[in-house]
Design an enzyme around this catalytic site. Structure first.
Site, mmCIF file in Angstrom:
data_model
loop_
_atom_site.group_PDB
_atom_site.id
_atom_site.type_symbol
_atom_site.label_atom_id
_atom_site.label_comp_id
_atom_site.label_asym_id
_atom_site.label_seq_id
_atom_site.Cartn_x
_atom_site.Cartn_y
_atom_site.Cartn_z
ATOM 1 N N PRO A 13 38.327 47.640 34.727
ATOM 2 C CA PRO A 13 38.641 46.987 33.453
ATOM 3 C C PRO A 13 38.393 45.497 33.612
ATOM 4 O O PRO A 13 38.920 44.870 34.528
ATOM 5 C CB PRO A 13 40.132 47.275 33.250
ATOM 6 C CG PRO A 13 40.670 47.573 34.616
ATOM 7 C CD PRO A 13 39.530 48.113 35.426
ATOM 8 N N CYS A 96 46.423 41.367 37.369
ATOM 9 C CA CYS A 96 45.812 40.193 36.741
ATOM 10 C C CYS A 96 46.638 38.945 37.044
ATOM 11 O O CYS A 96 47.846 38.937 36.811
ATOM 12 C CB CYS A 96 45.693 40.388 35.230
ATOM 13 S SG CYS A 96 44.942 38.966 34.423
ATOM 14 N N HIS A 167 43.184 46.500 44.413
ATOM 15 C CA HIS A 167 42.230 45.410 44.641
ATOM 16 C C HIS A 167 42.580 44.809 46.002
ATOM 17 O O HIS A 167 43.688 44.314 46.194
ATOM 18 C CB HIS A 167 42.359 44.374 43.524
ATOM 19 C CG HIS A 167 41.308 43.299 43.585
ATOM 20 N ND1 HIS A 167 40.851 42.654 42.468
ATOM 21 C CD2 HIS A 167 40.632 42.768 44.627
ATOM 22 C CE1 HIS A 167 39.924 41.758 42.823
ATOM 23 N NE2 HIS A 167 39.794 41.809 44.130
ATOM 24 N N ASN A 207 39.188 48.711 45.380
ATOM 25 C CA ASN A 207 38.491 47.822 44.446
ATOM 26 C C ASN A 207 38.329 46.451 45.094
ATOM 27 O O ASN A 207 39.193 46.003 45.828
ATOM 28 C CB ASN A 207 39.320 47.737 43.150
ATOM 29 C CG ASN A 207 38.863 46.656 42.189
ATOM 30 O OD1 ASN A 207 39.667 45.888 41.699
ATOM 31 N ND2 ASN A 207 37.583 46.580 41.911
ATOM 32 N N GLY A 229 33.388 46.318 40.112
ATOM 33 C CA GLY A 229 33.690 45.336 39.079
ATOM 34 C C GLY A 229 32.440 44.650 38.580
ATOM 35 O O GLY A 229 31.586 45.254 37.931
ATOM 36 N N ARG A 230 32.288 43.388 38.941
ATOM 37 C CA ARG A 230 31.195 42.558 38.426
ATOM 38 C C ARG A 230 29.799 43.158 38.625
ATOM 39 O O ARG A 230 28.917 42.976 37.792
ATOM 40 C CB ARG A 230 31.239 41.163 39.076
ATOM 41 C CG ARG A 230 32.551 40.401 38.795
ATOM 42 C CD ARG A 230 32.641 40.052 37.338
ATOM 43 N NE ARG A 230 33.827 39.354 36.920
ATOM 44 C CZ ARG A 230 34.940 39.922 36.467
ATOM 45 N NH1 ARG A 230 35.103 41.199 36.477
ATOM 46 N NH2 ARG A 230 35.909 39.189 35.984
#
Length: 322
Positions: A13, A96, A167, A207, A229-230
């Protein structure tokens, strides 16, 4: 309840990135990769336009909705809404690091409150039949030891969480921006692997820093899944190898050109309902990453897609450059 979805490969996300257009595009490239929404806060969902916030195409499934919040009752209410909308999983954001998120008491700062997270998961899981999962960091400043992480995982698992997306960086809540938090704290997959060894019954997804298929292979030797992710954004066609390699699907995927051809009716539908072309094309810029003409493809779309009144012909014209 966490096992109906095969989370071997997932796309993370990402705020302002993994919107419905991005996910539709990714789904054309890979049929099996699990897709995640941008984070939506519980307040936004309870007070805002649900249809707009939660809209997705049926083909995007398997798809998870990521929620941000720390009020168990509000999150449970949101979970019911998400299940009714057809989402396959609800993921709670405990990773986050942005100031805005901390001020709202959710995201990574919740790693300091494992009991709160456990209560949230318990209430959410009680109200729905789809899995509730947690995405967290390996720690936050001041709580950086393996023992801290292990305590967090154990406590939240007691609340009913069976799937953790970890992560492999700490989140530095004071002094680093969200962008810096994605790259400056060093990756530490040793902690993630240790958690999997210590809690074999839990599904553990790694992650952070995953950029190649070989890296995915390496992580999958220790973990149940990987989340990109990116790289999935900058080089989306990387996902084209996922179905055969990790899901053993013998059906060949679409070529890059076929992906664009399949996007055209979707673009036309979006424009017909008053949408703008660049809202979709911004996600397509990386499709030809590494291919001759990729720079001209990107430049043509970047310079023309935001103009007033343009349509899918801009995308078709850009194809001539590759």
């Amino acid at each position: 309840m966490g096992n109906k979805i095969n989370r071997k490969v997932c796309v993370a996300p990402m705020m302002d990135w993994t919107d419905k257009h991005c996910r539709f595009f990714h789904r054309l490239i890979s049929k099996h990769t699990v897709l995640y929404s941008e984070m939506i806060t519980s307040n936004a969902l309870l007070r805002g336009k649900r249809d707009t916030l939660l809209a997705f195409e049926p083909c995007e499934s398997p798809i998870a909705l990521q929620l941000g919040g720390s009020d168990p009752k509000a999150l449970a209410e949101c979970s019911v809404i998400a299940e009714d909308f057809g989402y396959d999983e609800i993921n709670l954001n405990v990773g986050c690091p942005s100031d805005r998120v901390q001020n709202g008491r959710f995201g990574a700062c919740l790693m300091a409150e494992p009991e709160t997270v456990a209560e949230c998961v318990f209430e959410m899981q009680n109200k729905v039949n789809i899995p509730v999962t947690v995405k967290n960091r390996i720690g936050i400043d001041g709580q950086e030891t393996y023992h801290d992480l292990s305590t967090f995982i154990e406590t939240v698992a007691q609340g009913g969480c069976e799937v953790f997306i970890i992560h492999a960086r700490i989140a530095v809540l004071t002094g680093l921006s969200p962008k810096q938090n994605r790259v400056i704290p060093p990756l530490n997959y040793a902690y993630v692997n240790q958690i999997k060894a210590a809690f074999p019954a839990l599904e553990i997804i790694g992650n952070g820093g995953v950029q190649t298929l070989n890296q995915m292979d390496t992580h999958l030797q220790n973990l149940d899944g990987v989340m990109i992710g990116r790289e999935a954004y900058h080089n989306p066609y990387l996902l084209s190898a996922v179905d055969a390699r990790f899901y053993h699907d013998p059906v060949p995927g679409l070529t890059r050109r076929e992906v664009i051809e399949a996007m055209i009716p979707y673009i036309q539908k979006h424009l017909a309902t008053g949408g703008r072309l660049h809202q979709i094309t911004r996600h397509l810029l990386g499709l030809f990453h590494g291919v001759s003409g990729a720079r001209r493809w990107r430049r043509y779309l970047s310079e023309n897609a935001h103009k007033q009144g343009v349509n899918e012909s801009v995308v078709l014209a850009a194809l001539d450059f590759v």
